[in-house]
Each structure stands twice: as C-alpha cells, then as structure tokens.
Enzyme design. Structure first.
Site, PDB file in Angstrom:
ATOM      1  N   ASP A 137       0.832  -1.210   0.000  1.00  9.69           N
ATOM      2  CA  ASP A 137       0.000   0.000   0.000  1.00  9.69           C
ATOM      3  C   ASP A 137       0.862   1.254   0.000  1.00  9.69           C
ATOM      4  O   ASP A 137       1.195   1.798   1.066  1.00  9.69           O
ATOM      5  CB  ASP A 137      -0.931   0.001   1.240  1.00  9.69           C
ATOM      6  CG  ASP A 137      -1.854   1.203   1.249  1.00  9.69           C
ATOM      7  OD1 ASP A 137      -2.356   1.545   2.338  1.00  9.69           O
ATOM      8  OD2 ASP A 137      -2.052   1.823   0.182  1.00  9.69           O
TER       9      ASP A 137
ATOM     10  N   GLU B  17      -2.341  10.464  -0.686  1.00  5.25           N
ATOM     11  CA  GLU B  17      -3.619   9.734  -0.732  1.00  5.25           C
ATOM     12  C   GLU B  17      -4.024   9.356   0.676  1.00  5.25           C
ATOM     13  O   GLU B  17      -5.197   9.377   1.045  1.00  5.25           O
ATOM     14  CB  GLU B  17      -3.495   8.470  -1.593  1.00  5.25           C
ATOM     15  CG  GLU B  17      -4.806   7.717  -1.798  1.00  5.25           C
ATOM     16  CD  GLU B  17      -5.125   6.699  -0.724  1.00  5.25           C
ATOM     17  OE1 GLU B  17      -4.227   6.374   0.089  1.00  5.25           O
ATOM     18  OE2 GLU B  17      -6.274   6.233  -0.665  1.00  5.25           O
ATOM     19  N   GLU B  18      -3.058   9.013   1.504  1.00 11.96           N
ATOM     20  CA  GLU B  18      -3.365   8.524   2.857  1.00 11.96           C
ATOM     21  C   GLU B  18      -3.943   9.621   3.754  1.00 11.96           C
ATOM     22  O   GLU B  18      -4.459   9.335   4.829  1.00 11.96           O
ATOM     23  CB  GLU B  18      -2.106   7.926   3.497  1.00 11.96           C
ATOM     24  CG  GLU B  18      -1.536   6.741   2.744  1.00 11.96           C
ATOM     25  CD  GLU B  18      -2.395   5.470   2.824  1.00 11.96           C
ATOM     26  OE1 GLU B  18      -3.520   5.529   3.335  1.00 11.96           O
ATOM     27  OE2 GLU B  18      -1.918   4.416   2.369  1.00 11.96           O
TER      28      GLU B  18
HETATM   29  N1  DTR Z   1      -7.930   3.402   1.298  1.00 10.21           N
HETATM   30  C1  DTR Z   1      -6.852   2.662   0.667  1.00 10.21           C
HETATM   31  C2  DTR Z   1      -7.035   1.173   0.810  1.00 10.21           C
HETATM   32  C3  DTR Z   1      -8.377   0.689   0.407  1.00 10.21           C
HETATM   33  C4  DTR Z   1      -9.359   0.289   1.239  1.00 10.21           C
HETATM   34  N2  DTR Z   1     -10.458  -0.115   0.500  1.00 10.21           N
HETATM   35  C5  DTR Z   1     -10.160   0.061  -0.803  1.00 10.21           C
HETATM   36  C6  DTR Z   1     -10.918  -0.196  -1.919  1.00 10.21           C
HETATM   37  C7  DTR Z   1     -10.384   0.096  -3.160  1.00 10.21           C
HETATM   38  C8  DTR Z   1      -9.096   0.637  -3.260  1.00 10.21           C
HETATM   39  C9  DTR Z   1      -8.317   0.880  -2.109  1.00 10.21           C
HETATM   40  C10 DTR Z   1      -8.885   0.588  -0.890  1.00 10.21           C
HETATM   41  C11 DTR Z   1      -5.547   3.035   1.304  1.00 10.21           C
HETATM   42  O1  DTR Z   1      -5.384   2.808   2.491  1.00 10.21           O
HETATM   43  O2  DTR Z   1      -4.675   3.524   0.564  1.00 10.21           O
HETATM   44 ZN    ZN Z   2      -3.402   3.056   2.844  1.00 12.70          ZN
HETATM   45 ZN    ZN Z   3      -3.540   2.757  -0.736  1.00 15.01          ZN
END
Ligand code: DTR
Ligand code: ZN
Ligand code: ZN
Ligand code: CA
Length: 314
Positions: free
Chosen positions: A134, A168-169
């Site tokens: 991630d 993004e986070e």
């Molecule tokens: N929010 C994203 C990880 C994440 C969680 N659910 C989804 C669904 C589709 C794509 C990404 C994600 C992160 O922590 O970067």
């Molecule tokens: Zn993340």
């Molecule tokens: Zn992510």
C-alpha cells in the site's frame, strides 16, 4: 481451348464471367485492424522497483509518507526511470497539513490528446512503514507498464498518461488537487481513469471496480481469459484516488487485492487463500515491506493493467 481474353486494365475476370454489364469488382475483403497485444509485464521488474522503494524507505526513517524525505526520494526514482524512457514528466506541487506534497504526471508523446487514457496509483505510504503493498505495488506496476510502452514503442490511437499521486493517505489529497487543477475541457478529455491501490496483498482477493461498465468488462475479460475468478469491488467507493475523478464525471475503473478485511470462507473457496485471515494483515503497519507481497497477485494484476492500457487506448 477457351478463347484467350485480353483484359483491359483494371477489368477482372470476375466481371467478365458474370456476362452482364461491368458492375464493379467485388471490393477486396478488408481485414479488421489487428489490435496490438499487450506485452507480458515481467513481475521480476515490478519487484525490482519495490526493492528500490523499500531501500528508499529504509534510508529515510522507515517510511515514504507525505511531506517526508522518503516520499520525494520515491518520486525522484520513478521520474528518473520515466525521463530515461522518453516520457514527458511534470511535477505538481501542493501543500497539505503544512507539508509540501507532489504529484508526478508522465505523458507518452503521441496519440489523440482529446482522448486520454490515464492510469494512476498513490505513491505515498503511511508514516508507520514502507508501504510496499500500500501502495508501492500499484506504483511499481504502472511504472513497469509505462516502461513497457516505451520498450515496445507502442503508438496507440489515444494518448497515454500515467500518474503517481501524493498524500492519498491523508484523504486523496494529491489526486483531488490534480482533478481540481484541470479545466472542464481537459477533464472531459480523459476517456478513462484506471486506479491501482493495493494489488499485491499476501492473502489476495481479485477485485474489479464496478464503476464504468466498459472498463470493468476489460478487466473481467482479462481474468476470464486466464481462468481466475474475480469479485466486484463494492466498498471501494470513496476509498482511493478514483473518487475525485468519479465525482468529476470521469469514467473510472481499477483493481484491488484487499486490505484489512477478513477473507470469508466463500471467498477463500472461490479464489484460494485462507478464510478468516485478512487480505493484508500488515495494512498500514510497519510490516508492509517487500515480504508483504504475493508475487502471483502482483504478476497477474500487472499483466491485467497492461492488457487494459493496450485495450482501452486503441
Ligand atoms: N484506502 C486505501 C485502501 C483501500 C481500502 N479499500 C479500498 C478499496 C479500493 C481501493 C483501495 C482501498 C488506502 O489505504 O490507501
Ligand atoms: Zn493506505
Ligand atoms: Zn492505498
Ligand atoms: Ca507478467
């Protein structure tokens, strides 16, 4: 012996044998243009980028988070690869939480700039760790896809653009900054935005975003072609960088291999993997390192990305 017939230039035997007036030769059958096939994306190359991102995190306080040195070093790594491969790169700078953030945009010269196929991944990690799944996984996969475009000198009808988002986070800050910076006309030129966030989860699911039907079908066709069942990604709305594009009316799609949710026994039966275990038990944790990757998921998803970029740009 059949009389020898002297044919006037351009008159074919078919016309004469009909005995009737010259009605024009049957047009030669035109073969349907063959679509260029996407190349295989070598998973070893994708993993080499992940190793570089891991080294960068290790050398920069253990993370690649927004506003930290590890993020800018990650961006510089990706940019250098793209510059060397002939892409036109642009860095967008923005401020979030009193720290400077950056987006990296890479355009492949050529194609109709009124029809842009844009592939994106966030490059930032959380502060807790290196963020290799991630989202080094998505970032490395689209980088290697872009390098494959260069290696093959692919010249699609549409224009190809790739993007690595910052922050993004913190809430899709970089991708929203990009979308908001576009004029309405330039936003409308994006024929599709493809998002890749977490595509190498250790206990993977194969999720396809259920947003734009054509993009969804493209990915599902790829997986059907390799006999891998997929699931529709439903709870992703608003949870990654496709959200600002979707809100702006851009057709979106993407792939996801799962985060911290527990894989159900039904999903385990369907895709393999282990029921009851999280898709990624190191989600947002310090153990999200190069050891936190399922190579098969990373390989399949990287190849699916190339398949979609080639299919949607011709
Ligand atoms: N929010 C994203 C990880 C994440 C969680 N659910 C989804 C669904 C589709 C794509 C990404 C994600 C992160 O922590 O970067
Ligand atoms: Zn993340
Ligand atoms: Zn992510
Ligand atoms: Ca591959």
């Amino acid at each position: 012996m059949a009389p020898r017939i002297k044919l006037a230039a351009g008159v074919s035997v078919v016309m004469l044998l009909t005995g009737g007036s010259i009605v024009g030769a049957a047009p030669a059958p035109t073969a349907a243009p063959t679509l260029a096939a996407a190349p295989d994306i070598p998973v070893a190359n994708v993993k080499a980028h992940l190793a570089q991102l891991q080294s960068i995190a290790t050398a920069n306080g253990g993370n690649r988070a927004h506003g930290r040195t590890g993020y800018k070093a990650s961006l510089d790594y990706v940019k250098a690869k793209l510059d060397a491969a002939g892409f036109t790169t642009t860095i967008q700078q923005f401020t979030s939480s009193s720290r400077t953030g950056y987006n990296l945009i890479a355009d492949w010269p050529g194609g109709d700039t009124n029809k842009v196929v844009l592939s994106g991944s966030h490059l930032d990690s959380v502060t807790a760790g290196a963020g290799i799944n991630d989202n080094g996984s998505g970032s490395a996969a689209i980088l290697e896809t872009a390098l494959a475009v260069s290696r093959t000198n692919y010249q699609p009808t549409k224009h190809l653009r790739f993007a690595w988002w910052g922050a993004e986070e913190l809430g899709m800050v970089g991708s929203r900054y990009y979308v908001n910076s576009l004029t309405t006309a330039n936003r409308q030129k994006i024929s599709g935005y493809l998002n890749f966030d977490m595509i190498g989860s250790p206990n993977p699911g194969y999720y396809v975003y259920d947003d734009d039907p054509a993009i969804e079908k493209t990915f599902k066709d790829y997986y059907a072609g390799i006999g891998v069942p997929t699931e529709i990604e439903t709870e992703g709305d608003g949870r990654s960088d496709h959200a600002p594009f979707k809100s702006a009316g851009v057709p979106v799609g993407g792939l996801f291999s799962g985060a911290d949710y527990i894989k159900t026994s039904a999903q385990a039966t369907k895709w393999g993997g282990t029921a009851g275990l999280a898709f990624d038990r190191c989600y947002h944790a310090s153990c999200d390192t190069t050891a936190n990757i399922n190579d098969t998921a990373l390989d399949r998803n990287s190849d699916a990305i190339a398949y979609a970029v080639w299919s949607l740009s011709q």
